[in-house]
Enzyme design. Structure first.
Site, PDB file in Angstrom:
ATOM      1  N   GLU A 177      -4.855  13.273  -2.894  1.00 48.02           N
ATOM      2  CA  GLU A 177      -4.782  13.164  -1.432  1.00 48.02           C
ATOM      3  C   GLU A 177      -5.194  14.471  -0.760  1.00 48.02           C
ATOM      4  OE1 GLU A 177      -4.583  10.427  -0.102  1.00 48.02           O
ATOM      5  OE2 GLU A 177      -3.085   9.097  -1.010  1.00 48.02           O
ATOM      6  N   ARG A 180      -8.835  14.530  -0.493  1.00 43.86           N
ATOM      7  CA  ARG A 180      -9.333  13.643   0.561  1.00 43.86           C
ATOM      8  C   ARG A 180      -9.192  14.253   1.956  1.00 43.86           C
ATOM      9  NH1 ARG A 180      -6.495   7.911  -1.240  1.00 43.86           N
ATOM     10  NH2 ARG A 180      -7.982   7.304  -2.860  1.00 43.86           N
TER      11      ARG A 180
END
EC number: 3.2.2.22
Length: 294
Positions: A177, A180
């Site tokens: 994450e 991202r």
């Protein structure tokens, strides 16, 4: 990308061998963690950019399907993690001579990852909803940070049904994450020696990566920069806001990787698909790319 795998030793500051991106938590600093996340992003293949954001491949196969990174914790315990290049989805990890795969990992992946190890199929998928149900806690009640990641590695090395599920929730957010989103990277890099509970901004970004990726590509295709449908996110204080165009801050300075979006057949927003090795074994088509079902 000519080489299938990369080894970027953050502690040494330069590549030392072909194989993996690595990060030693015992010498972690804000700068070295951010360098690790940047190099993890850079190790992923892309098929160009959309609005200046790297677009992940639509499909991949064989040795091109995965990238790997090593994490070493405070106790000198190391895990090697396999990441699906189409969606930054963690599919398996190795601890010493044992490899652990999520139960929903495609069968072909078992032939491609961690050859020569004892293979264990975990009794749960990598979906956030499933992992949270095993742990008995929502993500906003599970601490993140470098100390939390160090403990998570221990709980991955020494498998336990519930503790390992909690550890994987920490691993996914502190690595995939963070790759991202710049905001999630910054949240973790601000907690090198302490932990924190993820706020609603973090959780909503994690939940909406697929939706944001889709709307950014549609907006770019039309040339007007406007989303077809708004994406609802949360601020750190829990207030809600809508992202409606590619001029929004989350688009211009936060999201760092895009999940490939292919529109329905005949749609004016259709984007050509790039297949890395057509017809080869191990082909995987990404779906929504999120760790949680929305």
């Amino acid at each position: 990308m000519a080489l299938s795998f990369f080894f970027l030793a953050i502690s040494l500051g330069s590549p030392t061998a072909i194989g993996d991106v690595s990060f030693d938590l015992s010498t972690a600093t804000k700068k070295s963690y951010s360098s690790f996340i940047t190099q993890l992003r850079d190790a992923l293949p892309t098929q160009g950019t959309v609005c200046g954001i790297p677009l992940l491949p639509s499909t991949a196969s064989g040795s091109q399907w995965f990238r790997f990174f090593n994490l070493t914790n405070y106790n000198d315990e190391t895990v090697t993690v396999a990441v699906n290049v189409t969606n930054v989805y963690i599919v398996a990890y190795r601890a010493d001579a044992v490899s652990y795969f999520f139960e929903d990992t495609p069968a072909e992946a078992f032939k491609l990852i961690f050859a020569g190890t004892k293979t264990v199929k975990l009794p749960y998928s990598g979906n956030y909803d499933k992992l949270q149900s095993v742990v008995g806690k929502q993500r906003d009640m599970i601490e993140l940070g470098i100390p939390a990641l160090s403990s998570a590695i221990t709980n991955m090395v020494y498998y336990d049904y519930q503790s390992t599920a909690a550890a994987l929730l920490v691993l996914i957010q502190c690595t995939a994450e963070a790759a991202r989103y710049k905001y999630i990277e910054q949240q973790v890099s601000s907690h090198i020696s302490s932990n924190f509970y993820p706020n609603q901004a973090v959780i909503s970004l994690e939940n909406k990566w697929g939706a944001l990726s889709k709307q950014i590509q549609i907006a770019n295709r039309t040339g007007h920069g406007q989303f077809e449908n708004p994406v609802e996110l949360y601020n750190p204080d829990g207030t809600r806001f809508s992202v409606t165009n590619t001029s929004a801050g989350v688009v211009k300075g936060n999201i760092k990787l895009l999940l490939y979006y292919k529109a329905s057949v005949g749609s004016e927003y259709d984007i050509p698909t790039t297949i890395l090795h057509p017809g080869a074994m191990g082909m995987l088509h990404n779906q929504n790319g999120n760790y949680v079902t929305m």
